[in-house]
Scaffold this motif. Sequence first.
Motif, PDB file in Angstrom:
ATOM      1  N   PHE A 111       0.830  -1.203   0.000  1.00  0.00           N
ATOM      2  CA  PHE A 111       0.000   0.000   0.000  1.00  0.00           C
ATOM      3  C   PHE A 111       0.864   1.253   0.000  1.00  0.00           C
ATOM      4  O   PHE A 111       0.577   2.207  -0.714  1.00  0.00           O
ATOM      5  CB  PHE A 111      -0.944   0.023   1.208  1.00  0.00           C
ATOM      6  N   VAL A 112       1.916   1.273   0.809  1.00  0.00           N
ATOM      7  CA  VAL A 112       2.779   2.450   0.888  1.00  0.00           C
ATOM      8  C   VAL A 112       3.415   2.732  -0.473  1.00  0.00           C
ATOM      9  O   VAL A 112       3.445   3.880  -0.925  1.00  0.00           O
ATOM     10  CB  VAL A 112       3.841   2.278   1.995  1.00  0.00           C
ATOM     11  N   ILE A 113       3.897   1.708  -1.134  1.00  0.00           N
ATOM     12  CA  ILE A 113       4.487   1.889  -2.471  1.00  0.00           C
ATOM     13  C   ILE A 113       3.437   2.418  -3.443  1.00  0.00           C
ATOM     14  O   ILE A 113       3.684   3.360  -4.203  1.00  0.00           O
ATOM     15  CB  ILE A 113       5.102   0.570  -2.976  1.00  0.00           C
ATOM     16  N   TRP A 114       2.242   1.815  -3.410  1.00  0.00           N
ATOM     17  CA  TRP A 114       1.171   2.250  -4.292  1.00  0.00           C
ATOM     18  C   TRP A 114       0.772   3.699  -4.001  1.00  0.00           C
ATOM     19  O   TRP A 114       0.577   4.503  -4.921  1.00  0.00           O
ATOM     20  CB  TRP A 114      -0.044   1.326  -4.149  1.00  0.00           C
ATOM     21  N   ALA A 115       0.653   4.045  -2.724  1.00  0.00           N
ATOM     22  CA  ALA A 115       0.224   5.394  -2.341  1.00  0.00           C
ATOM     23  C   ALA A 115       1.271   6.436  -2.745  1.00  0.00           C
ATOM     24  O   ALA A 115       0.909   7.541  -3.168  1.00  0.00           O
ATOM     25  CB  ALA A 115      -0.050   5.452  -0.845  1.00  0.00           C
ATOM     26  N   LYS A 116       2.542   6.101  -2.626  1.00  0.00           N
ATOM     27  CA  LYS A 116       3.585   7.034  -3.061  1.00  0.00           C
ATOM     28  C   LYS A 116       3.436   7.330  -4.547  1.00  0.00           C
ATOM     29  O   LYS A 116       3.506   8.488  -4.973  1.00  0.00           O
ATOM     30  CB  LYS A 116       4.974   6.463  -2.781  1.00  0.00           C
ATOM     31  N   ARG A 117       3.232   6.297  -5.337  1.00  0.00           N
ATOM     32  CA  ARG A 117       3.041   6.479  -6.781  1.00  0.00           C
ATOM     33  C   ARG A 117       1.783   7.288  -7.070  1.00  0.00           C
ATOM     34  O   ARG A 117       1.768   8.161  -7.938  1.00  0.00           O
ATOM     35  CB  ARG A 117       2.954   5.130  -7.482  1.00  0.00           C
ATOM     36  N   LYS A 118       0.721   6.998  -6.335  1.00  0.00           N
ATOM     37  CA  LYS A 118      -0.551   7.686  -6.549  1.00  0.00           C
ATOM     38  C   LYS A 118      -0.417   9.181  -6.272  1.00  0.00           C
ATOM     39  O   LYS A 118      -0.858  10.008  -7.070  1.00  0.00           O
ATOM     40  CB  LYS A 118      -1.643   7.075  -5.650  1.00  0.00           C
ATOM     41  N   TYR A 119       0.192   9.543  -5.151  1.00  0.00           N
ATOM     42  CA  TYR A 119       0.293  10.964  -4.813  1.00  0.00           C
ATOM     43  C   TYR A 119       1.300  11.693  -5.687  1.00  0.00           C
ATOM     44  O   TYR A 119       1.122  12.883  -5.976  1.00  0.00           O
ATOM     45  CB  TYR A 119       0.572  11.145  -3.325  1.00  0.00           C
ATOM     46  N   LEU A 120       2.334  11.003  -6.160  1.00  0.00           N
ATOM     47  CA  LEU A 120       3.234  11.612  -7.140  1.00  0.00           C
ATOM     48  C   LEU A 120       2.491  11.850  -8.459  1.00  0.00           C
ATOM     49  O   LEU A 120       2.652  12.905  -9.093  1.00  0.00           O
ATOM     50  CB  LEU A 120       4.466  10.737  -7.364  1.00  0.00           C
ATOM     51  N   LEU A 121       1.663  10.898  -8.861  1.00  0.00           N
ATOM     52  CA  LEU A 121       0.846  11.066 -10.062  1.00  0.00           C
ATOM     53  C   LEU A 121      -0.172  12.188  -9.880  1.00  0.00           C
ATOM     54  O   LEU A 121      -0.413  12.968 -10.812  1.00  0.00           O
ATOM     55  CB  LEU A 121       0.138   9.755 -10.414  1.00  0.00           C
ATOM     56  N   ASP A 122      -0.752  12.302  -8.695  1.00  0.00           N
ATOM     57  CA  ASP A 122      -1.681  13.405  -8.420  1.00  0.00           C
ATOM     58  C   ASP A 122      -0.992  14.750  -8.639  1.00  0.00           C
ATOM     59  O   ASP A 122      -1.554  15.652  -9.259  1.00  0.00           O
ATOM     60  CB  ASP A 122      -2.198  13.345  -6.976  1.00  0.00           C
ATOM     61  N   LEU A 123       0.217  14.880  -8.115  1.00  0.00           N
ATOM     62  CA  LEU A 123       0.958  16.134  -8.291  1.00  0.00           C
ATOM     63  C   LEU A 123       1.279  16.384  -9.757  1.00  0.00           C
ATOM     64  O   LEU A 123       1.152  17.512 -10.242  1.00  0.00           O
ATOM     65  CB  LEU A 123       2.244  16.114  -7.468  1.00  0.00           C
ATOM     66  N   LEU A 124       1.664  15.340 -10.461  1.00  0.00           N
ATOM     67  CA  LEU A 124       1.966  15.479 -11.881  1.00  0.00           C
ATOM     68  C   LEU A 124       0.719  15.901 -12.661  1.00  0.00           C
ATOM     69  O   LEU A 124       0.771  16.810 -13.496  1.00  0.00           O
ATOM     70  CB  LEU A 124       2.525  14.172 -12.434  1.00  0.00           C
ATOM     71  N   LEU A 125      -0.409  15.258 -12.392  1.00  0.00           N
ATOM     72  CA  LEU A 125      -1.662  15.624 -13.061  1.00  0.00           C
ATOM     73  C   LEU A 125      -2.066  17.058 -12.736  1.00  0.00           C
ATOM     74  O   LEU A 125      -2.520  17.802 -13.606  1.00  0.00           O
ATOM     75  CB  LEU A 125      -2.786  14.661 -12.670  1.00  0.00           C
ATOM     76  N   PHE A 126      -1.896  17.444 -11.484  1.00  0.00           N
ATOM     77  CA  PHE A 126      -2.228  18.810 -11.078  1.00  0.00           C
ATOM     78  C   PHE A 126      -1.370  19.812 -11.850  1.00  0.00           C
ATOM     79  O   PHE A 126      -1.882  20.788 -12.401  1.00  0.00           O
ATOM     80  CB  PHE A 126      -2.029  18.966  -9.566  1.00  0.00           C
ATOM     81  N   LEU A 127      -0.066  19.561 -11.898  1.00  0.00           N
ATOM     82  CA  LEU A 127       0.834  20.488 -12.592  1.00  0.00           C
ATOM     83  C   LEU A 127       0.569  20.502 -14.100  1.00  0.00           C
ATOM     84  O   LEU A 127       0.610  21.568 -14.730  1.00  0.00           O
ATOM     85  CB  LEU A 127       2.289  20.127 -12.298  1.00  0.00           C
ATOM     86  N   LEU A 128       0.292  19.345 -14.662  1.00  0.00           N
ATOM     87  CA  LEU A 128      -0.015  19.265 -16.087  1.00  0.00           C
ATOM     88  C   LEU A 128      -1.306  20.013 -16.409  1.00  0.00           C
ATOM     89  O   LEU A 128      -1.364  20.796 -17.365  1.00  0.00           O
ATOM     90  CB  LEU A 128      -0.132  17.803 -16.513  1.00  0.00           C
ATOM     91  N   ALA A 129      -2.333  19.800 -15.610  1.00  0.00           N
ATOM     92  CA  ALA A 129      -3.604  20.492 -15.827  1.00  0.00           C
ATOM     93  C   ALA A 129      -3.436  21.997 -15.633  1.00  0.00           C
ATOM     94  O   ALA A 129      -3.982  22.796 -16.407  1.00  0.00           O
ATOM     95  CB  ALA A 129      -4.672  19.955 -14.878  1.00  0.00           C
ATOM     96  N   LEU A 130      -2.673  22.381 -14.651  1.00  0.00           N
ATOM     97  CA  LEU A 130      -2.427  23.803 -14.407  1.00  0.00           C
ATOM     98  C   LEU A 130      -1.683  24.426 -15.582  1.00  0.00           C
ATOM     99  O   LEU A 130      -2.051  25.486 -16.074  1.00  0.00           O
ATOM    100  CB  LEU A 130      -1.642  23.986 -13.108  1.00  0.00           C
ATOM    101  N   GLY A 131      -0.640  23.753 -16.034  1.00  0.00           N
ATOM    102  CA  GLY A 131       0.127  24.269 -17.164  1.00  0.00           C
ATOM    103  C   GLY A 131      -0.692  24.372 -18.440  1.00  0.00           C
ATOM    104  O   GLY A 131      -0.667  25.389 -19.129  1.00  0.00           O
ATOM    105  N   LEU A 132      -1.442  23.319 -18.754  1.00  0.00           N
ATOM    106  CA  LEU A 132      -2.293  23.359 -19.941  1.00  0.00           C
ATOM    107  C   LEU A 132      -3.420  24.359 -19.798  1.00  0.00           C
ATOM    108  O   LEU A 132      -3.782  25.049 -20.748  1.00  0.00           O
ATOM    109  CB  LEU A 132      -2.857  21.967 -20.240  1.00  0.00           C
TER     110      LEU A 132
END
Length: 137
Positions: A111-132
């Motif tokens: 779960f910890v490994i999965w959650a780390k990936r999930k929250y890193l992806l959340d940040l990436l999606l947030f930054l991508l959506a913000l930039g676009l």
Amino acid sequence: MPPSVISDSLAVHLFFASFLALPPLLNLYFLFTERRFVRLAKKIKLIAPAYYFLMAVTLFSGIILLTMLGELSLGLGMMVVAWLGIFIGEIKRHKLQKPISSHEEEMQARFVIWAKRKYLLDLLLFLLALGLGLKFF
């Protein structure tokens, strides 16, 4: 529609959207620093309502803006896709975290490994959506 109404709505949307990066950052901090799973789970559960609130406010203010503007651009479409990705991921996080008991160390580690990936992806999606959104809006 008066331009001031649109600009005020956009200001409200951007104000709350700017805080959307905070819950994933806090959860990543907890995931990398907390060694005991029970305490980690409690901290993530504590942050979840704030994350849901910020997501709800940005969704509703975004819908209001979308209806005022009357058209869907590439940037706005990306924001919708990013929001859906984050929301679906958070539901999955909740479903994965809930059944883990304090003595199931293998499930906790996965779960910890999965959650780390999930929250890193959340940040990436947030930054991508913000930039676009800023580029195409």
